[in-house]
Design a protein around this motif. Structure first.
Motif, PDB file in Angstrom:
ATOM      1  N   MET A 185     -12.687  21.635  -6.553  1.00 37.22           N
ATOM      2  CA  MET A 185     -12.777  23.200  -7.785  1.00 37.22           C
ATOM      3  C   MET A 185     -13.776  22.181  -8.212  1.00 37.22           C
ATOM      4  O   MET A 185     -13.728  23.587  -9.276  1.00 37.22           O
ATOM      5  CB  MET A 185     -11.196  24.103  -7.981  1.00 37.22           C
ATOM      6  CG  MET A 185     -11.188  24.787  -7.106  1.00 37.22           C
ATOM      7  SD  MET A 185     -11.874  26.536  -6.923  1.00 37.22           S
ATOM      8  CE  MET A 185     -11.579  27.111  -8.756  1.00 37.22           C
ATOM      9  N   GLY A 186     -13.921  21.654  -8.478  1.00 37.42           N
ATOM     10  CA  GLY A 186     -14.381  20.836  -9.983  1.00 37.42           C
ATOM     11  C   GLY A 186     -16.140  21.296 -10.012  1.00 37.42           C
ATOM     12  O   GLY A 186     -16.578  21.523  -9.005  1.00 37.42           O
ATOM     13  N   PRO A 187     -16.381  21.153 -11.303  1.00 42.14           N
ATOM     14  CA  PRO A 187     -17.660  21.208 -11.583  1.00 42.14           C
ATOM     15  C   PRO A 187     -18.631  20.819 -10.643  1.00 42.14           C
ATOM     16  O   PRO A 187     -18.284  19.244 -10.833  1.00 42.14           O
ATOM     17  CB  PRO A 187     -18.026  20.920 -13.072  1.00 42.14           C
ATOM     18  CG  PRO A 187     -16.748  20.341 -13.247  1.00 42.14           C
ATOM     19  CD  PRO A 187     -16.190  20.520 -12.729  1.00 42.14           C
ATOM     20  N   ILE A 188     -19.662  21.310 -10.170  1.00 41.69           N
ATOM     21  CA  ILE A 188     -20.489  20.264  -8.476  1.00 41.69           C
ATOM     22  C   ILE A 188     -21.411  19.587  -9.581  1.00 41.69           C
ATOM     23  O   ILE A 188     -22.086  20.300 -10.724  1.00 41.69           O
ATOM     24  CB  ILE A 188     -21.216  21.472  -7.991  1.00 41.69           C
ATOM     25  CG1 ILE A 188     -20.354  22.414  -7.285  1.00 41.69           C
ATOM     26  CG2 ILE A 188     -22.235  20.822  -7.229  1.00 41.69           C
ATOM     27  CD1 ILE A 188     -20.307  23.564  -5.748  1.00 41.69           C
ATOM     28  N   ILE A 189     -22.303  18.852  -9.283  1.00 42.57           N
ATOM     29  CA  ILE A 189     -23.867  17.555 -10.044  1.00 42.57           C
ATOM     30  C   ILE A 189     -24.532  17.872  -8.825  1.00 42.57           C
ATOM     31  O   ILE A 189     -25.780  18.324  -9.415  1.00 42.57           O
ATOM     32  CB  ILE A 189     -23.073  16.077 -10.193  1.00 42.57           C
ATOM     33  CG1 ILE A 189     -23.746  15.482 -10.963  1.00 42.57           C
ATOM     34  CG2 ILE A 189     -22.590  16.353  -9.233  1.00 42.57           C
ATOM     35  CD1 ILE A 189     -23.333  14.403 -11.851  1.00 42.57           C
ATOM     36  N   TYR A 190     -24.375  18.333  -7.151  1.00 39.88           N
ATOM     37  CA  TYR A 190     -25.602  17.484  -6.844  1.00 39.88           C
ATOM     38  C   TYR A 190     -25.043  18.469  -5.349  1.00 39.88           C
ATOM     39  O   TYR A 190     -24.067  17.675  -4.804  1.00 39.88           O
ATOM     40  CB  TYR A 190     -25.467  15.917  -6.420  1.00 39.88           C
ATOM     41  CG  TYR A 190     -26.926  15.429  -5.801  1.00 39.88           C
ATOM     42  CD1 TYR A 190     -27.857  15.049  -6.003  1.00 39.88           C
ATOM     43  CD2 TYR A 190     -25.998  15.010  -4.587  1.00 39.88           C
ATOM     44  CE1 TYR A 190     -28.744  15.190  -5.786  1.00 39.88           C
ATOM     45  CE2 TYR A 190     -27.621  14.526  -3.304  1.00 39.88           C
ATOM     46  CZ  TYR A 190     -28.692  14.115  -4.212  1.00 39.88           C
ATOM     47  OH  TYR A 190     -29.744  13.786  -3.227  1.00 39.88           O
ATOM     48  N   GLN A 191     -26.311  18.626  -5.197  1.00 34.45           N
ATOM     49  CA  GLN A 191     -25.582  18.898  -3.340  1.00 34.45           C
ATOM     50  C   GLN A 191     -27.116  18.881  -2.805  1.00 34.45           C
ATOM     51  O   GLN A 191     -28.361  18.959  -2.999  1.00 34.45           O
ATOM     52  CB  GLN A 191     -25.834  20.810  -3.213  1.00 34.45           C
ATOM     53  CG  GLN A 191     -24.615  20.833  -3.876  1.00 34.45           C
ATOM     54  CD  GLN A 191     -23.963  22.548  -3.615  1.00 34.45           C
ATOM     55  OE1 GLN A 191     -24.634  23.678  -4.069  1.00 34.45           O
ATOM     56  NE2 GLN A 191     -22.873  22.716  -2.916  1.00 34.45           N
ATOM     57  N   ARG A 192     -26.723  18.425  -1.317  1.00 30.80           N
ATOM     58  CA  ARG A 192     -27.694  18.156  -0.196  1.00 30.80           C
ATOM     59  C   ARG A 192     -27.308  18.968   0.634  1.00 30.80           C
ATOM     60  O   ARG A 192     -26.365  17.939   1.969  1.00 30.80           O
ATOM     61  CB  ARG A 192     -28.002  16.739  -0.450  1.00 30.80           C
ATOM     62  CG  ARG A 192     -29.668  16.107   0.798  1.00 30.80           C
ATOM     63  CD  ARG A 192     -30.477  15.137   0.673  1.00 30.80           C
ATOM     64  NE  ARG A 192     -29.109  13.874   0.992  1.00 30.80           N
ATOM     65  CZ  ARG A 192     -28.949  12.796   1.733  1.00 30.80           C
ATOM     66  NH1 ARG A 192     -30.135  12.139   1.833  1.00 30.80           N
ATOM     67  NH2 ARG A 192     -28.438  12.139   1.720  1.00 30.80           N
ATOM     68  N   GLU A 193     -28.602  19.480   1.833  1.00 30.34           N
ATOM     69  CA  GLU A 193     -28.577  19.596   3.254  1.00 30.34           C
ATOM     70  C   GLU A 193     -28.315  18.511   4.246  1.00 30.34           C
ATOM     71  O   GLU A 193     -29.234  17.670   4.099  1.00 30.34           O
ATOM     72  CB  GLU A 193     -28.825  20.717   3.726  1.00 30.34           C
ATOM     73  CG  GLU A 193     -28.838  21.633   5.123  1.00 30.34           C
ATOM     74  CD  GLU A 193     -29.102  23.041   5.059  1.00 30.34           C
ATOM     75  OE1 GLU A 193     -29.593  23.404   6.422  1.00 30.34           O
ATOM     76  OE2 GLU A 193     -30.210  23.262   4.668  1.00 30.34           O
ATOM     77  N   ILE A 194     -27.424  18.476   5.168  1.00 26.85           N
ATOM     78  CA  ILE A 194     -27.570  17.058   6.041  1.00 26.85           C
ATOM     79  C   ILE A 194     -28.380  17.736   7.650  1.00 26.85           C
ATOM     80  O   ILE A 194     -27.916  18.861   8.239  1.00 26.85           O
ATOM     81  CB  ILE A 194     -26.282  16.826   6.017  1.00 26.85           C
ATOM     82  CG1 ILE A 194     -25.656  16.425   5.239  1.00 26.85           C
ATOM     83  CG2 ILE A 194     -26.411  15.893   7.628  1.00 26.85           C
ATOM     84  CD1 ILE A 194     -26.925  15.569   5.026  1.00 26.85           C
ATOM     85  N   ASP A 195     -29.083  17.178   7.847  1.00 27.12           N
ATOM     86  CA  ASP A 195     -29.718  17.769   9.150  1.00 27.12           C
ATOM     87  C   ASP A 195     -29.087  16.860  10.394  1.00 27.12           C
ATOM     88  O   ASP A 195     -29.113  16.366  10.386  1.00 27.12           O
ATOM     89  CB  ASP A 195     -31.336  16.833   9.464  1.00 27.12           C
ATOM     90  CG  ASP A 195     -32.714  17.219  10.618  1.00 27.12           C
ATOM     91  OD1 ASP A 195     -31.526  17.822  11.003  1.00 27.12           O
ATOM     92  OD2 ASP A 195     -33.162  16.088  10.634  1.00 27.12           O
TER      93      ASP A 195
END
Length: 260
Positions: A185-195
């Protein structure tokens, strides 16, 4: 910046890979906390949350993996290949720490008040396993503790997030977030989609996700060091928490996504 890494067990290959890459990037690691392979609290946690089959494999791997005569799973081959390609032949976290003068300590429980009052306050924590974190642990960090979740937050919280993402028709996305007491539930800093276009099984997806997890943690760490990031807050109603997926559902996913 004072950085501390947690480690779920001494043979953790993705922790070894993370440490090696941080060293190469000139990022200083002040401390590594290694949770002892098996203790009553960990066994109780596994028994409560995991299916009998997964429970057996977890306990087996923790016992025999430390003696280096467990064959590598398809899932772990991806990390092992990365280690080999980078000429990293350390079998344990303690080995790579000793080779690079990194301090480490074995603990039974990351949340132990008795253990943690002996340690100084750190700036940033990196979670690489070790159990659910409580306030006793989280309060020791000025900035916070980063975790990489192998699923899209806030949509898919909890366990088997890659599998549940496939089941729900969502892309496989690694999410780096700061840990709070409520799970994922913590604040999000980074996201990336995986191929995952070349994946032929769920183990392939999990293996690739773990390798990308290391990359994503390092990317997030660099953002924190440069103080160049914006946080995305989560609300409880934005997603659901999922639990251990039954093998029947996994078989359905396998037939639907990987059938020839």
């Amino acid at each position: 910046m004072k950085i501390l890494i947690t480690c779920g067990y001494n043979q953790s290959k993705h922790t070894i890979l993370l440490i090696n890459r941080l060293i190469k990037d000139g990022i200083n690691i002040k401390k590594v906390l290694i949770v002892r392979t098996l203790n009553f609290k960990r066994i109780k946690y596994y028994y409560h949350w995991l299916s009998p089959e997964v429970f057996y494999h977890k306990v087996r791997d923790r016992i025999f993996g430390s003696m280096n005569f467990i064959s590598n799973s398809i899932e772990s081959e991806y990390v092992l290949n990365d280690l080999k390609n980078e000429n990293v032949y350390h079998k344990t976290v303690t080995s790579i720490c000793n080779a690079n003068n990194i301090s480490y300590t074995f603990v039974n429980d990351l949340n132990s008040k008795k253990k943690f009052h002996k340690f100084p306050t750190y700036d940033l924590g990196i979670y690489c396993g070790g159990g659910i974190l409580g306030n006793n642990f989280l309060s020791n960090f000025k900035i916070g503790v980063l975790n990489c979740h192998a699923g899209k937050l806030p949509n898919v919280r909890g366990m088997n997030s890659s599998e549940w993402s496939l089941f729900l028709g969502l892309p496989i996305i690694n999410t780096v977030h700061f840990i709070v007491r409520k799970i994922d539930m913590g604040p999000i800093i980074y996201q990336r989609e995986i191929d995952i276009s070349n994946c032929k099984s769920l183990n392939d997806i999990r293996g690739i996700a773990v390798c990308k997890l290391v990359e994503d943690l390092i990317n997030a760490i660099k953002l924190v060091i440069k103080d160049d990031y914006e946080l995305i807050e989560q609300s409880l109603e934005d997603g659901l928490q999922y639990f251990n997926m039954h093998s029947i559902i996994k078989n359905i996913i396998t037939k639907n996504f990987f059938a020839k």
